[in-house]
Design an enzyme around this catalytic site. Structure first.
Site, PDB file in Angstrom:
ATOM      1  N   ASP A  17       0.878  -1.186   0.000  1.00 42.19           N
ATOM      2  CA  ASP A  17       0.000   0.000   0.000  1.00 42.19           C
ATOM      3  C   ASP A  17       0.909   1.228   0.000  1.00 42.19           C
ATOM      4  OD1 ASP A  17      -2.385   1.602   0.369  1.00 42.19           O
ATOM      5  OD2 ASP A  17      -1.829   1.843   2.469  1.00 42.19           O
ATOM      6  N   CYS A  80      -4.206  -1.516  -1.943  1.00 47.06           N
ATOM      7  CA  CYS A  80      -4.378  -0.079  -2.143  1.00 47.06           C
ATOM      8  C   CYS A  80      -5.362   0.075  -3.299  1.00 47.06           C
ATOM      9  CB  CYS A  80      -3.022   0.536  -2.493  1.00 47.06           C
ATOM     10  SG  CYS A  80      -3.113   2.252  -3.018  1.00 47.06           S
ATOM     11  N   GLU A 159      -2.623   8.585   8.401  1.00 50.23           N
ATOM     12  CA  GLU A 159      -1.166   8.416   8.495  1.00 50.23           C
ATOM     13  C   GLU A 159      -0.608   9.145   9.719  1.00 50.23           C
ATOM     14  OE1 GLU A 159       1.259   6.751   6.515  1.00 50.23           O
ATOM     15  OE2 GLU A 159      -0.369   5.777   5.439  1.00 50.23           O
ATOM     16  N   CYS A 191     -10.884   2.978   0.176  1.00 44.83           N
ATOM     17  CA  CYS A 191      -9.467   3.289   0.399  1.00 44.83           C
ATOM     18  C   CYS A 191      -9.093   2.480   1.623  1.00 44.83           C
ATOM     19  CB  CYS A 191      -9.274   4.785   0.650  1.00 44.83           C
ATOM     20  SG  CYS A 191      -7.603   5.208   1.194  1.00 44.83           S
ATOM     21  N   HIS A 193      -7.112   2.919   3.883  1.00 51.03           N
ATOM     22  CA  HIS A 193      -6.923   3.684   5.122  1.00 51.03           C
ATOM     23  C   HIS A 193      -8.236   3.871   5.892  1.00 51.03           C
ATOM     24  CE1 HIS A 193      -3.071   4.754   3.315  1.00 51.03           C
ATOM     25  NE2 HIS A 193      -2.716   5.328   4.453  1.00 51.03           N
TER      26      HIS A 193
HETATM   27  N1  DGL Z   1      -4.733   3.403   0.901  1.00 49.89           N
HETATM   28  C1  DGL Z   1      -4.706   3.774  -0.454  1.00 49.89           C
HETATM   29  C2  DGL Z   1      -5.954   3.408  -1.209  1.00 49.89           C
HETATM   30  O1  DGL Z   1      -6.569   2.422  -0.868  1.00 49.89           O
HETATM   31  C3  DGL Z   1      -4.110   5.075  -0.873  1.00 49.89           C
HETATM   32  C4  DGL Z   1      -4.310   6.302  -0.086  1.00 49.89           C
HETATM   33  C5  DGL Z   1      -3.361   7.345  -0.598  1.00 49.89           C
HETATM   34  O2  DGL Z   1      -2.170   7.063  -0.594  1.00 49.89           O
HETATM   35  O3  DGL Z   1      -3.818   8.404  -1.053  1.00 49.89           O
HETATM   36  O4  DGL Z   1      -6.308   4.032  -2.182  1.00 49.89           O
END
Ligand code: DGL
Length: 278
Positions: A17, A80, A159, A191, A193
């Site tokens: 990721d 990701c 983050e 996402c 995150h």
């Molecule tokens: N965690 C990532 C996603 O699923 C990317 C987030 C990022 O780096 O902007 O898209």
């Protein structure tokens, strides 16, 4: 099982990721297929991926995949959404081990979950702008209506570890206001995150909206894929987290602290890799 398959069955799975988000997928893999070892790479020096071009994300992903292949992985999970949206097609053509992303499994679950055919998707600008979720949802539910909303500040907030914080709450309210009034009954956390701020998102959207976390379906799809390929690790060897390996492109200490909290372990010691050299 042939010797080659037996050898690769015991090899680890590569997961990557842009940063800590992929740990939400790691968490699911650890719980659904605990016999598998993981080599994780978080591109913490170049996060966020969300606003970068397809060319840049593809180049970053190719470097990471080369690094993971050098670690002897038997399969790769693109944990990701942005890299899955932009680079997965290219990566699939370039390597000869199984590789899966998070978008397809997440889209399928959402299409099967919705009752009123109105699905929301939140993600980075790249993921939402690519309309990749719409593409996969329409294969399962051709009449579904999909409403997308990019939430670019969520990734940096996560983050920074601001998981349960008034700032995150305020920003989430602003981002989700429009979606709340749009009549969706299902919302994809598009996402990796975002599951880390799931409580905040769920509280704002209310109990009538089901949140879909593609990480669960991805781990499930990975298990099926490994077993179809005959490379599922049959031995439940891993009890100790020391068998997993974590790499990042920036400060290993900051990542390790976060990962130990997110995965509820104490013994993650990440290492820094100069990924631009791959
Ligand atoms: N965690 C990532 C996603 O699923 C990317 C987030 C990022 O780096 O902007 O898209």
């Amino acid at each position: 099982m042939t010797d080659r398959k037996r050898m690769s069955a015991s090899a680890p799975i590569g997961v990557f990721d842009s940063g800590v988000g992929g740990l939400t997928v790691v968490r699911e893999i650890m719980s659904q297929i605990p016999s598998e070892r993981i080599v994780y790479f978080g591109d913490t020096a170049r996060v966020p991926y969300g606003g970068k071009s397809k060319e840049t994300i593809t180049m970053y992903s190719e470097q990471i995949v080369r690094f993971l292949l050098q670690q002897g992985v038997k399969a790769i999970v693109v944990a990701c959404n942005t890299a899955s949206a932009y680079a997965l097609d290219t990566l699939e053509k370039e390597i000869d081990i199984p590789i899966i992303g998070v978008v397809k499994p997440g889209a399928k679950t959402a299409a099967e979950t919705t009752k009123n055919g109105r699905i929301g998707i939140i993600g980075t600008e790249g993921t939402v702008g690519s309309r990749i979720y719409e593409k996969y949802i329409s294969k399962v539910a051709p009449n579904a209506q999909v409403v997308g909303k990019a939430c670019p500040l969520f990734c940096p907030l996560v983050e920074e570890g601001l998981l349960d914080d008034p700032v995150t709450d305020e920003i989430a309210r602003r981002y989700l206001e429009g979606l709340k009034g749009s009549g969706i009954d299902t919302l994809i956390l598009g996402c990796t995150h975002y599951p880390l701020i799931r409580t905040t998102i769920g509280r704002i959207m209310g109990e009538n909206v089901t949140l879909v976390n593609p990480a669960w379906e991805t781990a499930h799809a990975l298990k099926d894929l490994l077993s179809e390929e005959g490379i599922l690790n049959p031995e439940a060897t891993h009890e100790s987290l020391l068998e997993h390996r974590f790499y990042v492109s920036d400060s290993a200490e900051k990542f390790s602290r976060f990962a130990n909290t997110a995965l509820k372990y104490e013994n993650i010691f990440a290492k820094t890799v100069r990924i631009e050299e791959y």
